[in-house]
Design a protein around this motif. Sequence first.
Motif, mmCIF file in Angstrom:
data_model
loop_
_atom_site.group_PDB
_atom_site.id
_atom_site.type_symbol
_atom_site.label_atom_id
_atom_site.label_comp_id
_atom_site.label_asym_id
_atom_site.label_seq_id
_atom_site.Cartn_x
_atom_site.Cartn_y
_atom_site.Cartn_z
ATOM 1 N N ASP A 174 -0.642 6.672 -2.673
ATOM 2 C CA ASP A 174 -1.901 6.725 -3.954
ATOM 3 C C ASP A 174 -2.476 5.436 -4.415
ATOM 4 O OD1 ASP A 174 0.327 5.626 -5.262
ATOM 5 O OD2 ASP A 174 0.273 6.529 -7.007
ATOM 6 N N GLY A 175 -2.514 4.598 -3.404
ATOM 7 C CA GLY A 175 -3.095 3.095 -3.685
ATOM 8 C C GLY A 175 -2.092 2.117 -3.375
ATOM 9 N N TRP B 45 -7.551 -2.559 -11.256
ATOM 10 C CA TRP B 45 -5.940 -2.728 -11.266
ATOM 11 C C TRP B 45 -5.389 -2.666 -12.861
ATOM 12 C CZ3 TRP B 45 -2.248 -3.582 -7.703
ATOM 13 C CH2 TRP B 45 -3.039 -3.961 -6.374
ATOM 14 N N HIS C 144 -1.100 -1.119 -10.747
ATOM 15 C CA HIS C 144 -1.610 -0.352 -9.599
ATOM 16 C C HIS C 144 -3.209 -0.180 -9.431
ATOM 17 C CE1 HIS C 144 -3.107 3.754 -8.399
ATOM 18 N NE2 HIS C 144 -1.955 3.587 -7.392
ATOM 19 N N SER C 145 -3.537 0.150 -8.345
ATOM 20 C CA SER C 145 -4.892 0.161 -8.005
ATOM 21 C C SER C 145 -5.409 1.129 -6.970
ATOM 22 C CB SER C 145 -5.824 -1.163 -7.531
ATOM 23 O OG SER C 145 -6.943 -1.017 -6.980
ATOM 24 N N ALA C 146 -6.286 2.003 -7.037
ATOM 25 C CA ALA C 146 -6.503 3.003 -6.110
ATOM 26 C C ALA C 146 -6.834 2.254 -4.828
ATOM 27 C CB ALA C 146 -7.565 4.012 -6.557
ATOM 28 N N ASP C 147 -7.884 1.269 -4.753
ATOM 29 C CA ASP C 147 -8.511 0.737 -3.490
ATOM 30 C C ASP C 147 -7.775 -0.728 -3.121
ATOM 31 O OD1 ASP C 147 -9.569 -0.935 -5.275
ATOM 32 O OD2 ASP C 147 -11.487 -0.113 -4.796
ATOM 33 N N ARG D 280 0.991 -1.040 -0.129
ATOM 34 C CA ARG D 280 -0.164 -0.108 0.030
ATOM 35 C C ARG D 280 0.793 1.161 0.060
ATOM 36 N NH1 ARG D 280 -4.887 1.105 4.322
ATOM 37 N NH2 ARG D 280 -5.842 2.669 3.254
#
Length: 157
Positions: free
Chosen positions: A70-71, A99, A91-94, A67
């Motif tokens: 920015d995600g 993804w 990359h994933s925000a949550d 983590r």
Amino acid sequence: MPVNAQTTYAYFRDNGSTDRYKVMVGTSTDAGLNFEVRAQPVIDTSTTLNVPGYGAMDNAYDPSVIRTSDGYQMVFEASGPQQRVSSLLAHSADGLNGWDVRGPLVKSGQSNGSASTPDLIRRADSGELYLQWVNVHEFSLLTSRHQASLSYLTTWN
């Protein structure tokens, strides 16, 4: 991967009933005692993906996730019909949805080798992210372990 005091994510590979590996996630709300596996893969290879800087990818496995501010950053092994095993970045925000596979961080420089078993680590003193990976020579099975900063690798590739 602890998300907060109540929630934990666990990422893993699964091939279900196919010959293609994909990255799945399970969520726990009881400190990791029980996990509910989400039906939708976070990296779905049920159809071949065209990844920038890599080409066709039809297998994704052995994820390592951290983590960040920015995600979530994920590195994982990938392979494709014309590609050697390589370490890719997503990359994933949550950490659960959206993804985005951004491309390879390291690819084997040998036609008979691999850039595999990626692992993201964070320096305790600076917070800087590093990628560790293993190069495996397919025929001799000799291995060598490598490490480089993620910031260097994302600007180098």
